[in-house]
Design an enzyme around this catalytic site. Sequence first.
Site, PDB file in Angstrom:
ATOM      1  N   ARG A  39      12.902   5.265  -2.671  1.00 58.78           N
ATOM      2  CA  ARG A  39      12.343   4.796  -3.938  1.00 58.78           C
ATOM      3  C   ARG A  39      11.155   3.862  -3.771  1.00 58.78           C
ATOM      4  O   ARG A  39      10.128   4.038  -4.401  1.00 58.78           O
ATOM      5  CB  ARG A  39      13.388   3.983  -4.715  1.00 58.78           C
ATOM      6  CG  ARG A  39      13.963   4.666  -5.884  1.00 58.78           C
ATOM      7  CD  ARG A  39      15.346   4.128  -6.069  1.00 58.78           C
ATOM      8  NE  ARG A  39      16.054   4.234  -4.795  1.00 58.78           N
ATOM      9  CZ  ARG A  39      16.681   5.333  -4.409  1.00 58.78           C
ATOM     10  NH1 ARG A  39      16.736   6.358  -5.162  1.00 58.78           N
ATOM     11  NH2 ARG A  39      17.271   5.390  -3.236  1.00 58.78           N
ATOM     12  N   THR A  40      11.317   2.845  -2.937  1.00 59.09           N
ATOM     13  CA  THR A  40      10.267   1.831  -2.906  1.00 59.09           C
ATOM     14  C   THR A  40       8.968   2.445  -2.407  1.00 59.09           C
ATOM     15  O   THR A  40       7.918   2.297  -3.024  1.00 59.09           O
ATOM     16  CB  THR A  40      10.701   0.633  -2.052  1.00 59.09           C
ATOM     17  OG1 THR A  40      11.957   0.185  -2.541  1.00 59.09           O
ATOM     18  CG2 THR A  40       9.710  -0.503  -2.128  1.00 59.09           C
TER      19      THR A  40
ATOM     20  N   HIS B 187      13.158  -9.023  -1.945  1.00 55.04           N
ATOM     21  CA  HIS B 187      12.629  -7.704  -2.323  1.00 55.04           C
ATOM     22  C   HIS B 187      11.967  -7.880  -3.692  1.00 55.04           C
ATOM     23  O   HIS B 187      12.485  -7.443  -4.710  1.00 55.04           O
ATOM     24  CB  HIS B 187      13.789  -6.701  -2.380  1.00 55.04           C
ATOM     25  CG  HIS B 187      13.384  -5.268  -2.483  1.00 55.04           C
ATOM     26  ND1 HIS B 187      12.106  -4.865  -2.806  1.00 55.04           N
ATOM     27  CD2 HIS B 187      14.098  -4.138  -2.299  1.00 55.04           C
ATOM     28  CE1 HIS B 187      12.071  -3.535  -2.816  1.00 55.04           C
ATOM     29  NE2 HIS B 187      13.260  -3.079  -2.512  1.00 55.04           N
TER      30      HIS B 187
ATOM     31  N   LYS C 233       5.024   1.151  20.286  1.00 56.95           N
ATOM     32  CA  LYS C 233       4.343   0.820  21.558  1.00 56.95           C
ATOM     33  C   LYS C 233       4.304  -0.683  21.780  1.00 56.95           C
ATOM     34  O   LYS C 233       3.697  -1.167  22.730  1.00 56.95           O
ATOM     35  CB  LYS C 233       2.904   1.332  21.509  1.00 56.95           C
ATOM     36  CG  LYS C 233       2.779   2.821  21.310  1.00 56.95           C
ATOM     37  CD  LYS C 233       1.294   3.180  21.339  1.00 56.95           C
ATOM     38  CE  LYS C 233       1.071   4.606  20.901  1.00 56.95           C
ATOM     39  NZ  LYS C 233      -0.350   4.836  20.585  1.00 56.95           N
TER      40      LYS C 233
HETATM   41  C1  NCD Z   1      17.294  -1.663  -2.070  1.00 58.53           C
HETATM   42  C2  NCD Z   1      16.756  -2.260  -0.780  1.00 58.53           C
HETATM   43  O1  NCD Z   1      16.030  -1.599  -0.042  1.00 58.53           O
HETATM   44  O2  NCD Z   1      17.061  -3.423  -0.546  1.00 58.53           O
HETATM   45  N1  NCD Z   1      16.773  -0.388  -2.321  1.00 58.53           N
HETATM   46  C3  NCD Z   1      15.610  -0.268  -3.013  1.00 58.53           C
HETATM   47  O3  NCD Z   1      14.582  -0.744  -2.621  1.00 58.53           O
HETATM   48  N2  NCD Z   1      15.689   0.338  -4.198  1.00 58.53           N
HETATM   49  C4  NCD Z   1      18.751  -1.674  -2.158  1.00 58.53           C
HETATM   50  C5  NCD Z   1      19.537  -1.064  -1.050  1.00 58.53           C
HETATM   51  O4  NCD Z   1      18.998  -0.519  -0.089  1.00 58.53           O
HETATM   52  O5  NCD Z   1      20.762  -1.127  -1.149  1.00 58.53           O
END
Ligand code: NCD
Length: 306
Positions: free
Chosen positions: A51-52, A129, A80
Amino acid sequence: MQHLMSPLDLSVEELDELLTLANDIERHPQKYAHACEGKKLATCFYEPSTRTRLSFEAAMLNLGGSVLGFSSADSSSAAKGESVSDTIRVISCYADICAMRHPKEGAPLVASQKSSIPVINAGDGGHQHPTQTLTDLLTIRSLKGRLDNLTIGLCGDLKFGRTVHSLIHALIRYPNIRFVLISPEELRVPSYIREDVLRKNQVPFQEVERLEDAMGELDILYMTRVQQERFFNEDDYVRMKDFYILNRQKMALAREDMIVMHPLPRVNEISVDVDDDPRAAYFKQAQYGVYVRMALILTLLEVGVC
Ligand code: NCD
Protein backbone atom coordinates in the site's frame (compact mmCIF):
# COMPACT_ATOMS: atom_id res chain seq x y z
CA MET A 1 12.93 22.73 2.41
CA GLN A 2 10.57 20.64 4.45
CA HIS A 3 10.78 16.91 5.18
CA LEU A 4 8.18 14.72 6.89
CA MET A 5 9.61 12.49 9.61
CA SER A 6 6.81 12.58 12.16
CA PRO A 7 3.21 13.80 12.09
CA LEU A 8 4.35 16.51 14.51
CA ASP A 9 6.43 18.10 11.74
CA LEU A 10 3.14 19.67 10.67
CA SER A 11 1.28 22.04 12.98
CA VAL A 12 -2.43 21.42 13.59
CA GLU A 13 -3.19 24.29 11.17
CA GLU A 14 -0.89 22.91 8.47
CA LEU A 15 -2.46 19.49 8.93
CA ASP A 16 -5.88 20.96 8.61
CA GLU A 17 -4.91 22.66 5.34
CA LEU A 18 -3.40 19.44 4.03
CA LEU A 19 -6.54 17.42 4.82
CA THR A 20 -8.72 20.08 3.20
CA LEU A 21 -6.52 19.91 0.10
CA ALA A 22 -6.88 16.10 0.11
CA ASN A 23 -10.68 16.46 0.23
CA ASP A 24 -10.56 18.88 -2.70
CA ILE A 25 -8.41 16.41 -4.65
CA GLU A 26 -11.00 13.71 -3.92
CA ARG A 27 -13.78 15.93 -5.29
CA HIS A 28 -11.92 17.43 -8.28
CA PRO A 29 -9.16 15.03 -9.35
CA GLN A 30 -8.96 16.54 -12.86
CA LYS A 31 -7.88 19.88 -11.44
CA TYR A 32 -4.67 18.26 -10.16
CA ALA A 33 -3.98 15.86 -13.04
CA HIS A 34 -1.03 17.85 -14.45
CA ALA A 35 0.19 19.61 -11.30
CA CYS A 36 3.47 17.67 -11.07
CA GLU A 37 4.28 17.26 -14.74
CA GLY A 38 8.05 16.96 -15.17
CA LYS A 39 8.59 16.07 -11.49
CA LYS A 40 9.87 12.72 -10.23
CA LEU A 41 9.20 10.82 -7.03
CA ALA A 42 11.76 8.24 -5.85
CA THR A 43 10.45 5.44 -3.66
CA CYS A 44 13.34 3.91 -1.68
CA PHE A 45 11.91 0.92 0.15
CA TYR A 46 14.34 -1.16 2.21
CA GLU A 47 11.44 -3.10 3.73
CA PRO A 48 8.37 -4.77 2.14
CA SER A 49 5.29 -2.71 1.36
CA THR A 50 2.30 -2.87 -0.93
CA ARG A 51 0.00 0.00 0.00
CA THR A 52 2.47 2.63 1.06
CA ARG A 53 4.78 2.28 -1.93
CA LEU A 54 2.06 1.84 -4.52
CA SER A 55 -0.12 4.58 -3.06
CA PHE A 56 2.84 6.97 -3.23
CA GLU A 57 3.42 5.94 -6.83
CA ALA A 58 -0.29 6.22 -7.69
CA ALA A 59 -0.36 9.65 -6.01
CA MET A 60 2.54 10.96 -8.13
CA LEU A 61 1.12 9.43 -11.33
CA ASN A 62 -2.29 11.00 -10.58
CA LEU A 63 -0.50 14.36 -10.37
CA GLY A 64 1.04 13.85 -13.82
CA GLY A 65 4.54 13.17 -12.44
CA SER A 66 6.79 10.12 -12.83
CA VAL A 67 8.20 7.58 -10.39
CA LEU A 68 11.39 5.60 -9.99
CA GLY A 69 12.84 3.57 -7.15
CA PHE A 70 13.45 0.19 -5.60
CA SER A 71 11.23 -2.04 -3.49
CA SER A 72 13.70 -4.04 -1.41
CA ALA A 73 17.13 -3.60 0.14
CA ASP A 74 18.38 -6.60 -1.93
CA SER A 75 17.71 -4.80 -5.18
CA SER A 76 19.54 -1.59 -4.13
CA SER A 77 23.18 -0.80 -3.39
CA ALA A 78 22.41 -1.29 0.31
CA ALA A 79 23.17 -4.92 -0.53
CA LYS A 80 26.72 -3.75 -1.40
CA GLY A 81 27.01 -1.84 1.87
CA GLU A 82 26.09 1.69 0.77
CA SER A 83 24.85 4.00 3.56
CA VAL A 84 21.45 5.74 3.36
CA SER A 85 23.32 9.08 3.45
CA ASP A 86 25.22 8.24 0.27
CA THR A 87 22.14 6.77 -1.39
CA ILE A 88 20.05 9.89 -0.79
CA ARG A 89 22.81 12.20 -2.09
CA VAL A 90 22.71 10.24 -5.32
CA ILE A 91 18.89 10.03 -5.45
CA SER A 92 18.81 13.82 -4.97
CA CYS A 93 20.42 14.06 -8.44
CA TYR A 94 17.70 11.90 -10.01
CA ALA A 95 14.42 12.91 -8.37
CA ASP A 96 12.56 15.89 -6.87
CA ILE A 97 11.17 14.15 -3.77
CA CYS A 98 11.79 10.83 -2.02
CA ALA A 99 9.66 8.49 0.10
CA MET A 100 11.82 6.16 2.18
CA ARG A 101 10.93 3.09 4.24
CA HIS A 102 13.61 1.44 6.35
CA PRO A 103 13.70 -1.26 9.04
CA LYS A 104 16.00 0.91 11.21
CA GLU A 105 14.44 3.60 13.39
CA GLY A 106 15.76 7.00 12.36
CA ALA A 107 17.20 5.98 8.95
CA PRO A 108 14.96 8.40 6.97
CA LEU A 109 15.96 11.18 9.39
CA VAL A 110 19.65 10.49 8.75
CA ALA A 111 18.92 10.54 5.02
CA SER A 112 17.02 13.84 5.27
CA GLN A 113 20.07 15.51 6.82
CA LYS A 114 22.13 14.82 3.68
CA SER A 115 19.35 15.32 1.16
CA SER A 116 18.80 18.24 -1.17
CA ILE A 117 15.22 17.08 -1.91
CA PRO A 118 12.28 16.61 0.53
CA VAL A 119 12.36 13.19 2.23
CA ILE A 120 9.20 11.54 3.54
CA ASN A 121 9.45 8.86 6.20
CA ALA A 122 7.36 6.00 4.81
CA GLY A 123 7.86 3.92 7.97
CA ASP A 124 11.02 3.48 10.07
CA GLY A 125 11.16 0.24 12.03
CA GLY A 126 8.80 0.18 15.01
CA HIS A 127 9.04 3.96 15.36
CA GLN A 128 6.79 6.16 13.16
CA HIS A 129 4.69 6.06 10.01
CA PRO A 130 3.53 9.64 9.47
CA THR A 131 1.84 9.19 6.08
CA GLN A 132 -0.29 6.37 7.46
CA THR A 133 -1.28 8.83 10.18
CA LEU A 134 -2.24 11.45 7.59
CA THR A 135 -4.33 8.73 5.94
CA ASP A 136 -5.92 7.85 9.28
CA LEU A 137 -6.68 11.48 10.13
CA LEU A 138 -8.25 12.08 6.72
CA THR A 139 -10.36 8.93 7.13
CA ILE A 140 -11.53 9.94 10.61
CA ARG A 141 -12.26 13.55 9.63
CA SER A 142 -14.11 12.49 6.46
CA LEU A 143 -16.18 9.70 8.05
CA LYS A 144 -16.76 11.06 11.57
CA GLY A 145 -16.73 14.76 10.65
CA ARG A 146 -14.27 15.71 13.40
CA LEU A 147 -10.89 15.01 14.98
CA ASP A 148 -11.88 16.02 18.52
CA ASN A 149 -14.28 14.52 21.07
CA LEU A 150 -13.47 10.92 20.21
CA THR A 151 -12.93 7.68 22.09
CA ILE A 152 -10.47 5.60 20.10
CA GLY A 153 -9.76 1.95 20.74
CA LEU A 154 -6.32 0.86 19.53
CA CYS A 155 -6.15 -2.91 19.42
CA GLY A 156 -3.45 -5.51 18.80
CA ASP A 157 0.30 -5.02 18.64
CA LEU A 158 0.67 -1.68 20.37
CA LYS A 159 4.31 -2.38 21.18
CA PHE A 160 5.77 -2.72 17.68
CA GLY A 161 2.97 -1.12 15.64
CA ARG A 162 4.43 2.13 14.32
CA THR A 163 1.09 3.27 12.88
CA VAL A 164 -0.33 3.31 16.41
CA HIS A 165 2.64 5.27 17.78
CA SER A 166 2.31 7.96 15.11
CA LEU A 167 -1.47 8.14 15.45
CA ILE A 168 -1.29 8.68 19.22
CA HIS A 169 1.24 11.50 18.77
CA ALA A 170 -1.01 13.18 16.22
CA LEU A 171 -4.37 12.80 17.95
CA ILE A 172 -3.41 14.09 21.38
CA ARG A 173 -3.22 17.59 19.90
CA TYR A 174 -7.03 17.67 19.53
CA PRO A 175 -9.42 18.41 22.42
CA ASN A 176 -11.21 15.70 24.35
CA ILE A 177 -9.50 12.63 22.93
CA ARG A 178 -9.59 9.44 24.97
CA PHE A 179 -7.83 6.17 24.19
CA VAL A 180 -8.69 2.62 25.11
CA LEU A 181 -5.49 0.61 24.59
CA ILE A 182 -6.46 -3.00 23.94
CA SER A 183 -3.55 -5.43 23.92
CA PRO A 184 -2.11 -8.49 25.62
CA GLU A 185 0.31 -7.67 28.44
CA GLU A 186 3.34 -8.42 26.24
CA LEU A 187 2.26 -6.07 23.45
CA ARG A 188 1.34 -2.98 25.49
CA VAL A 189 2.37 0.45 24.17
CA PRO A 190 6.03 1.23 24.94
CA SER A 191 6.47 3.04 28.25
CA TYR A 192 7.83 6.19 26.54
CA ILE A 193 4.45 6.60 24.89
CA ARG A 194 2.49 5.83 28.04
CA GLU A 195 4.56 8.16 30.25
CA ASP A 196 6.07 10.85 28.01
CA VAL A 197 3.23 11.23 25.56
CA LEU A 198 -0.05 10.23 27.25
CA ARG A 199 0.51 10.89 30.99
CA LYS A 200 2.66 13.95 30.42
CA ASN A 201 -0.05 15.55 28.29
CA GLN A 202 -2.83 14.39 30.64
CA VAL A 203 -4.57 12.45 27.92
CA PRO A 204 -7.12 10.06 29.41
CA PHE A 205 -6.48 6.42 28.58
CA GLN A 206 -7.31 3.00 29.84
CA GLU A 207 -5.52 -0.29 29.17
CA VAL A 208 -7.60 -3.44 28.77
CA GLU A 209 -6.95 -6.92 27.50
CA ARG A 210 -10.39 -7.99 26.27
CA LEU A 211 -11.78 -6.38 23.14
CA GLU A 212 -15.33 -7.16 24.32
CA ASP A 213 -14.81 -4.95 27.39
CA ALA A 214 -14.10 -1.89 25.24
CA MET A 215 -16.34 -2.37 22.24
CA GLY A 216 -19.49 -0.56 23.43
CA GLU A 217 -17.82 2.79 24.24
CA LEU A 218 -15.76 3.33 21.08
CA ASP A 219 -16.22 5.86 18.27
CA ILE A 220 -13.35 4.26 16.39
CA LEU A 221 -11.79 0.82 16.62
CA TYR A 222 -8.30 0.78 15.09
CA MET A 223 -7.16 -2.81 14.60
CA THR A 224 -3.54 -3.76 13.94
CA ARG A 225 -1.62 -6.83 12.84
CA VAL A 226 0.88 -8.52 15.16
CA GLN A 227 4.19 -7.34 13.66
CA GLN A 228 5.83 -10.69 12.99
CA GLU A 229 9.01 -9.19 11.53
CA ARG A 230 9.82 -7.32 14.76
CA PHE A 231 9.61 -10.35 17.06
CA PHE A 232 12.86 -11.86 18.28
CA ASN A 233 11.37 -15.28 18.68
CA GLU A 234 8.95 -17.14 16.40
CA ASP A 235 7.21 -18.95 19.33
CA ASP A 236 6.19 -15.63 20.88
CA TYR A 237 4.73 -14.52 17.56
CA VAL A 238 2.78 -17.77 17.14
CA ARG A 239 1.38 -17.39 20.65
CA MET A 240 0.28 -13.79 20.04
CA LYS A 241 -0.83 -13.76 16.42
CA ASP A 242 -4.46 -14.76 16.87
CA PHE A 243 -5.00 -13.05 20.22
CA TYR A 244 -7.68 -10.80 18.70
CA ILE A 245 -10.11 -11.71 15.97
CA LEU A 246 -12.80 -9.16 15.28
CA ASN A 247 -15.89 -10.91 13.98
CA ARG A 248 -19.63 -10.28 13.59
CA GLN A 249 -20.39 -11.33 17.18
CA LYS A 250 -18.00 -8.72 18.54
CA MET A 251 -19.27 -6.10 16.08
CA ALA A 252 -22.74 -6.63 17.56
CA LEU A 253 -21.42 -5.09 20.81
CA ALA A 254 -20.36 -1.87 19.07
CA ARG A 255 -22.25 1.34 18.45
CA GLU A 256 -24.13 1.80 15.21
CA ASP A 257 -21.84 4.68 14.23
CA MET A 258 -18.49 3.20 15.29
CA ILE A 259 -16.02 2.78 12.45
CA VAL A 260 -13.42 0.03 12.13
CA MET A 261 -10.05 1.05 10.75
CA HIS A 262 -6.91 -0.97 9.96
CA PRO A 263 -3.74 0.25 8.22
CA LEU A 264 -3.61 -3.13 6.40
CA PRO A 265 -2.25 -5.67 5.62
CA ARG A 266 -4.71 -7.73 7.61
CA VAL A 267 -3.76 -11.24 8.66
CA ASN A 268 -6.38 -12.87 10.92
CA GLU A 269 -7.31 -10.01 13.21
CA ILE A 270 -10.45 -9.04 11.27
CA SER A 271 -12.59 -11.85 10.02
CA VAL A 272 -13.67 -11.38 6.39
CA ASP A 273 -17.31 -11.53 7.48
CA VAL A 274 -16.86 -8.01 8.91
CA ASP A 275 -15.97 -6.59 5.47
CA ASP A 276 -19.62 -6.16 4.44
CA ASP A 277 -20.53 -4.33 7.65
CA PRO A 278 -21.15 -0.66 6.78
CA ARG A 279 -18.92 0.27 9.73
CA ALA A 280 -15.86 -1.41 8.13
CA ALA A 281 -13.78 1.52 6.85
CA TYR A 282 -10.41 -0.10 6.12
CA PHE A 283 -10.66 -0.28 2.33
CA LYS A 284 -11.94 3.31 2.14
CA GLN A 285 -8.99 4.21 4.34
CA ALA A 286 -6.60 2.80 1.69
CA GLN A 287 -8.27 5.05 -0.91
CA TYR A 288 -7.89 8.10 1.34
CA GLY A 289 -4.18 7.23 1.51
CA VAL A 290 -3.79 8.17 -2.15
CA TYR A 291 -5.54 11.56 -1.79
CA VAL A 292 -3.54 12.52 1.26
CA ARG A 293 -0.23 11.53 -0.33
CA MET A 294 -1.14 13.64 -3.37
CA ALA A 295 -1.78 16.55 -1.02
CA LEU A 296 1.53 15.92 0.77
CA ILE A 297 3.57 15.79 -2.45
CA LEU A 298 2.00 19.08 -3.60
CA THR A 299 2.70 20.67 -0.22
CA LEU A 300 6.34 19.54 0.08
CA LEU A 301 7.09 20.46 -3.53
CA GLU A 302 5.30 23.77 -2.96
CA VAL A 303 3.19 23.30 -6.08
CA GLY A 304 0.13 25.55 -6.08
CA VAL A 305 -3.01 24.65 -8.06
CA CYS A 306 -5.59 27.33 -8.84
C1 NCD B 1 1.59 -0.68 8.17
C2 NCD B 1 3.10 -0.55 8.33
O1 NCD B 1 3.85 -0.75 7.37
O2 NCD B 1 3.51 -0.22 9.43
N1 NCD B 1 1.22 -0.91 6.84
C3 NCD B 1 0.99 0.14 6.01
O3 NCD B 1 1.84 0.94 5.76
N2 NCD B 1 -0.26 0.28 5.57
C4 NCD B 1 0.99 -1.64 9.08
C5 NCD B 1 1.52 -3.03 9.11
O4 NCD B 1 2.43 -3.40 8.36
O5 NCD B 1 1.01 -3.80 9.91
